[in-house]
Motif scaffolding. Structure first.
Motif, short mmCIF file in Angstrom:
data_model
loop_
_atom_site.label_atom_id
_atom_site.label_comp_id
_atom_site.label_asym_id
_atom_site.label_seq_id
_atom_site.Cartn_x
_atom_site.Cartn_y
_atom_site.Cartn_z
N ILE A 184 0.84 -1.21 0.00
CA ILE A 184 0.00 0.00 0.00
C ILE A 184 0.86 1.25 0.00
CG2 ILE A 184 -1.63 1.33 1.41
CD1 ILE A 184 -2.85 -1.34 2.27
N VAL A 185 1.95 1.25 0.78
CA VAL A 185 2.86 2.39 0.80
C VAL A 185 3.49 2.61 -0.57
CG1 VAL A 185 5.03 3.27 1.75
CG2 VAL A 185 3.35 2.21 3.26
N ALA A 186 3.91 1.51 -1.22
CA ALA A 186 4.48 1.62 -2.57
C ALA A 186 3.46 2.17 -3.55
CB ALA A 186 4.99 0.26 -3.04
N THR A 187 2.22 1.68 -3.44
CA THR A 187 1.15 2.19 -4.31
C THR A 187 0.92 3.67 -4.08
OG1 THR A 187 0.06 0.02 -4.28
CG2 THR A 187 -1.27 1.90 -4.95
N LEU A 188 0.92 4.07 -2.81
CA LEU A 188 0.71 5.48 -2.49
C LEU A 188 1.81 6.36 -3.09
CD1 LEU A 188 -0.83 7.65 -0.91
CD2 LEU A 188 0.56 7.09 1.09
N LEU A 189 3.05 5.91 -3.00
CA LEU A 189 4.16 6.69 -3.55
C LEU A 189 4.05 6.81 -5.07
CD1 LEU A 189 7.19 5.34 -1.44
CD2 LEU A 189 6.06 7.58 -1.26
N VAL A 190 3.75 5.70 -5.74
CA VAL A 190 3.63 5.73 -7.20
C VAL A 190 2.48 6.64 -7.63
CG1 VAL A 190 3.09 4.35 -9.25
CG2 VAL A 190 4.67 3.46 -7.53
N VAL A 191 1.35 6.50 -6.96
CA VAL A 191 0.18 7.34 -7.30
C VAL A 191 0.49 8.81 -7.05
CG1 VAL A 191 -2.18 7.90 -6.63
CG2 VAL A 191 -1.51 5.52 -6.95
N ALA A 192 1.18 9.11 -5.94
CA ALA A 192 1.51 10.49 -5.63
C ALA A 192 2.42 11.09 -6.70
CB ALA A 192 2.18 10.57 -4.26
N ILE A 193 3.41 10.31 -7.15
CA ILE A 193 4.34 10.81 -8.18
C ILE A 193 3.61 11.03 -9.50
CG2 ILE A 193 6.36 10.22 -9.57
CD1 ILE A 193 7.47 8.77 -7.10
N VAL A 194 2.83 10.02 -9.93
CA VAL A 194 2.15 10.12 -11.22
C VAL A 194 1.10 11.22 -11.19
CG1 VAL A 194 0.65 8.90 -12.85
CG2 VAL A 194 2.59 7.70 -11.80
N ALA A 195 0.23 11.20 -10.18
CA ALA A 195 -0.83 12.21 -10.11
C ALA A 195 -0.24 13.60 -9.92
CB ALA A 195 -1.79 11.88 -8.97
N GLY A 196 0.81 13.71 -9.10
CA GLY A 196 1.45 15.02 -8.91
C GLY A 196 2.06 15.56 -10.18
N THR A 197 2.70 14.69 -10.96
CA THR A 197 3.29 15.13 -12.23
C THR A 197 2.22 15.57 -13.21
OG1 THR A 197 5.16 13.61 -11.93
CG2 THR A 197 4.74 14.41 -14.17
N VAL A 198 1.15 14.78 -13.31
CA VAL A 198 0.05 15.14 -14.22
C VAL A 198 -0.57 16.47 -13.79
CG1 VAL A 198 -2.25 14.48 -15.04
CG2 VAL A 198 -0.44 12.76 -14.87
N HIS A 199 -0.78 16.63 -12.49
CA HIS A 199 -1.36 17.87 -11.99
C HIS A 199 -0.45 19.07 -12.28
CE1 HIS A 199 -3.69 20.50 -9.34
NE2 HIS A 199 -2.53 20.92 -8.86
N THR A 200 0.85 18.89 -12.05
CA THR A 200 1.80 19.99 -12.28
C THR A 200 1.85 20.39 -13.75
OG1 THR A 200 3.19 19.33 -10.41
CG2 THR A 200 4.22 20.68 -12.11
N LEU A 201 1.96 19.41 -14.63
CA LEU A 201 2.02 19.72 -16.06
C LEU A 201 0.70 20.30 -16.56
CD1 LEU A 201 3.98 16.60 -17.40
CD2 LEU A 201 4.83 18.93 -17.10
N THR A 202 -0.40 19.83 -16.01
CA THR A 202 -1.70 20.40 -16.40
C THR A 202 -1.79 21.86 -15.99
OG1 THR A 202 -2.78 18.24 -16.19
CG2 THR A 202 -4.19 20.18 -16.16
N THR A 203 -1.39 22.14 -14.76
CA THR A 203 -1.48 23.52 -14.26
C THR A 203 -0.50 24.45 -14.96
OG1 THR A 203 -2.18 22.72 -12.08
CG2 THR A 203 -1.28 24.96 -12.20
N MET A 204 0.74 24.00 -15.13
CA MET A 204 1.79 24.86 -15.65
C MET A 204 1.79 24.98 -17.17
SD MET A 204 3.29 26.05 -13.02
CE MET A 204 4.02 25.81 -11.40
N PHE A 205 1.44 23.91 -17.87
CA PHE A 205 1.55 23.90 -19.33
C PHE A 205 0.20 23.83 -20.03
CE2 PHE A 205 6.07 21.88 -19.34
CZ PHE A 205 6.59 23.09 -18.93
N VAL A 206 -0.70 22.96 -19.56
CA VAL A 206 -1.97 22.76 -20.26
C VAL A 206 -2.89 23.96 -20.10
CG1 VAL A 206 -4.04 21.32 -20.37
CG2 VAL A 206 -1.80 20.25 -20.13
N VAL A 207 -2.98 24.51 -18.89
CA VAL A 207 -3.86 25.67 -18.68
C VAL A 207 -3.47 26.85 -19.58
CG1 VAL A 207 -4.56 27.44 -17.03
CG2 VAL A 207 -4.57 25.03 -16.36
#
Length: 325
Positions: free
Chosen positions: A166-189
């Motif tokens: 579960i901890v490994a899943t949480l870390l992977v999800v945090a990295i992937v979702a955080g990257t998608v969120h950052t690129l969406t906010t900074m570049f896509v918007v």
């Protein structure tokens, strides 16, 4: 890795300085309002917990469900908090476009841009909501599976291997979702702002440029995350010091009111506490303005280099920052 993501830091500082100085109270006030919801995030936790022994109307009988009144009250509170969260989340999406417009035109306007980009903000809000739901489901489903989707905690249900998974899943999800969120906010918007397209259309538009420059893209995400975190840590320190100045008089007034007036003192305590919290939020947002503006200018500069989406013509006329590479 191309040095452009590092070279653009100086241009971002120059652009930020040109927008924020000389000091304009009206512009700073509008940027402070935008900074309340834009750039970074916060989580709120804690609070008093309710148990079978301290919830009014609940009898501690094994196997007995809470009274209907308690369930209705809990459902109402959860519903109100959820509604507030959705409204704030949508308003934050509106502010994203208002901020991009302010950086592009150097004329910061809130009400007009909230109305103008309401449709685009709704699309962004829907995307963020889906991203959150998918990320939360990806983390919660393994947790639920550990207990066979039951609320009963059985001996031996929690294992070291399960927890590590579960901890490994949480870390992977945090990295992937955080990257998608950052690129969406900074570049896509900004791309949505420039092209008047939806979120997915702009992701498709940017995908080839981002994948053609993988080192620059990953480098930008890492550098932006580090710089934002470091800057916001310093802002948080200053805000904490200011918070002490606010908390002490609020505590004194609250204690005095309750001591002198008893329960009636809540009439004084509640507005004083709310005013104190609002003051802290505004001060924190004002301190974050240079960080938010600087990081968004940095993102716009890198975006213009990687994908040719250039929104900084007005800024170049006011500064000596370089043209897109």
């Amino acid at each position: 890795m191309s040095l452009s993501i590092f070279d653009r830091l100086d241009d971002a500082v120059a652009a930020t300085r040109s927008l924020l100085l000389p000091f304009d109270s009206g512009r700073w006030l509008r940027l402070t309002v935008l900074a309340l919801l834009v750039g970074g995030g916060s989580s709120v936790g804690g609070g008093a917990s309710a148990t079978a022994g301290n919830v009014p109307g609940y009898t501690n009988v094994p196997g007995q469900l809470p009274d209907v009144d308690v369930l209705v009250l809990v459902a109402a509170v959860v519903g109100i908090l959820l509604l507030i969260g959705l409204v704030v989340g949508y308003l934050a999406c509106c502010f994203e476009f208002a901020l991009v417009d302010g950086l592009a035109t150097r004329e910061v306007a809130i009400r007009a841009n909230v109305r103008r980009y309401a449709g685009q903000a709704a699309r962004l809000f829907g995307f963020r909501l889906v991203l959150f739901v998918l990320a939360a489901a990806t983390v919660l489903l393994p947790v639920a599976a550990m207990f066979d989707f039951s609320l009963d905690v059985r001996p031996g249900a929690v294992t070291v291997l399960g927890v590590l998974g579960i901890v490994a899943t949480l870390l992977v999800v945090a990295i992937v979702a955080g990257t998608v969120h950052t690129l969406t906010t900074m570049f896509v918007v900004p791309t949505m702002y420039a092209t008047d397209r939806g979120v997915l259309a702009c992701w498709r538009h940017l995908w080839s440029d981002l994948t053609d420059h993988p080192f620059e893209t990953v480098g930008f995400v890492l550098l932006a995350t580090f710089l934002s975190g470091a800057a916001l840590a310093m802002v948080g320190t200053v805000a904490g010091i200011v918070g002490l100045v606010v908390v002490v008089p609020v505590a004194i007034v609250s204690i005095a009111a309750l001591g002198l007036l008893g329960p009636l003192g809540l009439v004084v305590v509640v507005p004083v506490v709310l005013l104190g919290l609002l003051s802290l939020a505004v001060v924190s947002a004002a301190l974050r303005v240079p960080v938010v503006v600087g990081m968004r200018y940095y993102a716009l500069l890198v975006l213009s280099d990687l994908a040719g989406v250039d929104l900084l013509e007005a800024t170049r006329e006011a500064t000596n920052i370089a043209a897109p590479r």
